[in-house]
Write an enzyme that holds these catalytic residues in place. Structure first.
Site, PDB file in Angstrom:
ATOM      1  N   LYS A   1      34.179  38.717  31.346  1.00 29.36           N
ATOM      2  CA  LYS A   1      34.278  37.402  31.790  1.00 29.36           C
ATOM      3  C   LYS A   1      33.691  36.300  30.599  1.00 29.36           C
ATOM      4  O   LYS A   1      34.218  35.212  30.666  1.00 29.36           O
ATOM      5  CB  LYS A   1      33.765  37.170  33.128  1.00 29.36           C
ATOM      6  CG  LYS A   1      34.561  38.057  34.190  1.00 29.36           C
ATOM      7  CD  LYS A   1      33.935  37.887  35.606  1.00 29.36           C
ATOM      8  CE  LYS A   1      34.854  38.296  36.624  1.00 29.36           C
ATOM      9  NZ  LYS A   1      34.360  38.183  38.187  1.00 29.36           N
TER      10      LYS A   1
ATOM     11  N   LYS B   1      48.492  45.707  36.477  1.00 33.28           N
ATOM     12  CA  LYS B   1      48.404  45.361  37.945  1.00 33.28           C
ATOM     13  C   LYS B   1      48.597  43.690  38.317  1.00 33.28           C
ATOM     14  O   LYS B   1      48.480  43.203  37.270  1.00 33.28           O
ATOM     15  CB  LYS B   1      46.878  45.791  38.351  1.00 33.28           C
ATOM     16  CG  LYS B   1      46.716  46.968  38.740  1.00 33.28           C
ATOM     17  CD  LYS B   1      44.990  47.192  39.183  1.00 33.28           C
ATOM     18  CE  LYS B   1      44.886  46.605  40.212  1.00 33.28           C
ATOM     19  NZ  LYS B   1      43.572  46.861  40.818  1.00 33.28           N
TER      20      LYS B   1
ATOM     21  N   LYS C   1      45.732  37.743  39.930  1.00 31.91           N
ATOM     22  CA  LYS C   1      45.785  36.266  40.346  1.00 31.91           C
ATOM     23  C   LYS C   1      45.572  35.584  39.299  1.00 31.91           C
ATOM     24  O   LYS C   1      45.912  34.263  39.073  1.00 31.91           O
ATOM     25  CB  LYS C   1      44.283  35.851  41.057  1.00 31.91           C
ATOM     26  CG  LYS C   1      43.892  36.415  42.368  1.00 31.91           C
ATOM     27  CD  LYS C   1      42.666  36.008  43.008  1.00 31.91           C
ATOM     28  CE  LYS C   1      42.495  36.498  44.316  1.00 31.91           C
ATOM     29  NZ  LYS C   1      41.147  36.172  44.788  1.00 31.91           N
TER      30      LYS C   1
END
Length: 326
Positions: free
Chosen positions: A111, A192, A195
Site C-alpha cells: 500500500k 479477483k 473494490k
C-alpha cells in the site's frame, strides 16, 4: 458459542465478490456463533480522504450490511469509532508490537509503494486491527489467506502481553471460512473482483441498477471455443460466470452449466440470476436509506453491546499494566 469478529472498511462499493465470497458467511454465522461485526471507519483514516464522503460511505455500508441479512438482534453490529476503546487499546498494542514485526507486514509494503504520502498510521494499523480483535475476547477470525499474517501478529501481541502482564487477552485463531464463490473480475477473469476503480466494468456492485448489472455481465470476457463447462484453468471467463450463476441459484458451478450450450445463454442466465438475488437486498437498502435515523438507532444499539465487552477488556488491561485508576 465461540465469539467471531470481522470488520469491513467503508472504502469503495460492496461488490458481488464481497457478498458471495464473505458476507453471506457473516449472515450464516449469526446463528452458529456469537458474531461481532464492525464497520472499521478508523482504518479509513490512514490515507487522505474527504470527510463528507467517509461519513456517507460509513452509513451506506452499515445499511448494506443490514440489507444483506445482518440482524442487530442476532449479532453485534456497530461502527468502530463509536467505541472509543478501540483507539485506547490500539496504543497498548503499538507499545507491545515490535517495530520489526510491523515492518515485515506485506500489506504495508504493497500500500505504501509509490505513494507520495505515507502516514504513520498506515505503518501501525495492524496494531489497531489487533485491538479490534482482542477487545472482544474473540475466539475465531474468519479471514482469507491475505490476512493470515495480520492474525498471526495479533496472536503474537496477545501472547506477549499476557506473558508480561498477566492473563488479559484471549488468543484468537484465524479461520478460513467455508468456501464461498470465488468471484473474478468480469473483464479480467484471472484476477479477483475488487473494490479498485481500475476495472469498473469488471465489478458488479450490490447497488448497481438491474440494467447496469445486465450490461456488465453481457459484456464480460469469455474464452476461445464455444463449449460451456467449468474449467477455471482452461476457461477462466466461462468458469467465472458459472461460479456466479451457481452461487446465485444455490448450485455448484458444474450443475449450473447443465443445459447451457452457448455463451450468450450463459450470460443471460447469469445476469437474470444476479438481478433476482440482488433485488431484495436493494429494496431493503433503499428502505433503510430513506430513514437514516433508524440505521443510527440500530448502530447505537450495537455500539452499546460492543462497549460492554470492550470496556471490561480494557479494565483488565489497564489494571494489569499498572495504570492508576481515575
Amino acid at each position: 458459542m465461540a465469539r467471531v469478529f470481522s470488520g469491513i472498511k467503508p472504502t469503495g462499493g460492496v461488490h458481488l465478490g464481497n457478498h458471495l465470497g464473505a458476507l453471506q458467511n457473516w449472515v450464516s454465522l449469526q446463528d452458529r456463533a456469537d458474531a461481532v461485526y464492525c464497520v472499521v471507519d478508523l482504518h479509513a483514516l490512514t490515507v487522505p480522504h474527504d470527510p463528507d464522503e467517509l461519513r456517507a460511505a460509513t452509513l451506506s455500508l452499515a445499511q448494506i450490511l443490514i440489507a444483506i441479512g445482518l440482524d442487530p438482534d442476532r449479532c453485534t453490529l456497530f461502527v468502530q469509532s463509536h467505541v472509543h476503546e478501540h483507539s485506547e487499546c490500539a496504543w497498548i498494542m503499538e507499545c507491545t508490537a515490535a517495530f520489526g514485526e510491523l515492518r515485515r507486514m506485506t500489506q504495508f509494503k504493497d500500500k505504501s509503494e509509490g505513494s507520495d504520502f505515507v502516514s504513520g498510521a498506515l505503518f501501525t494499523y495492524p496494531a489497531l486491527q489487533a485491538s479490534d480483535i482482542l477487545l472482544y475476547d474473540t475466539n475465531q477470525v474468519p479471514v482469507g489467506e491475505d490476512q493470515r499474517q495480520h492474525i498471526e501478529l495479533t496472536r503474537d501481541i496477545a501472547v506477549r502481553f499476557n506473558n508480561r502482564y498477566g492473563d488479559t487477552f484471549v488468543v484468537p485463531e484465524a479461520v478460513i471460512p467455508e468456501a464461498g464463490a470465488r468471484v473474478m473480475d468480469l473483464q479480467h477473469p484471472t484476477a479477483k473482483m475488487s473494490k479498485s476503480d481500475e476495472s469498473p466494468q469488471g465489478t458488479v456492485l450490490l447497488l448497481d441498477e438491474p440494467s447496469v448489472v445486465e450490461k456488465k455481465i453481457k459484456r464480460s470476457v469469455t474464452d476461445s471455443g464455444s463449449e460451456v463447462r467449468y474449467d477455471p484453468a482452461e476457461k477462466p471467463g466461462v468458469s467465472n460466470l458459472l461460479a456466479i450463476l451457481g452461487a446465485a441459484t444455490g448450485q455448484s458451478p458444474q450443475r449450473a452449466a447443465d443445459g447451457i450450450e452457448r455463451y450468450g445463454d450463459l450470460k443471460a442466465a447469469t445476469a437474470e440470476a444476479v438481478i433476482e438475488m440482488l433485488r431484495p437486498i436493494q429494496e431493503r437498502y433503499h428502505e433503510l436509506a430513506a430513514d437514516p435515523a433508524e440505521t443510527g438507532r440500530l448502530l447505537a444499539k450495537g455500539a452499546d453491546k460492543a462497549r460492554q465487552v470492550a470496556s471490561a477488556t480494557m479494565a483488565r488491561a489497564r489494571a494489569n499494566l499498572g495504570l492508576l485508576e481515575a
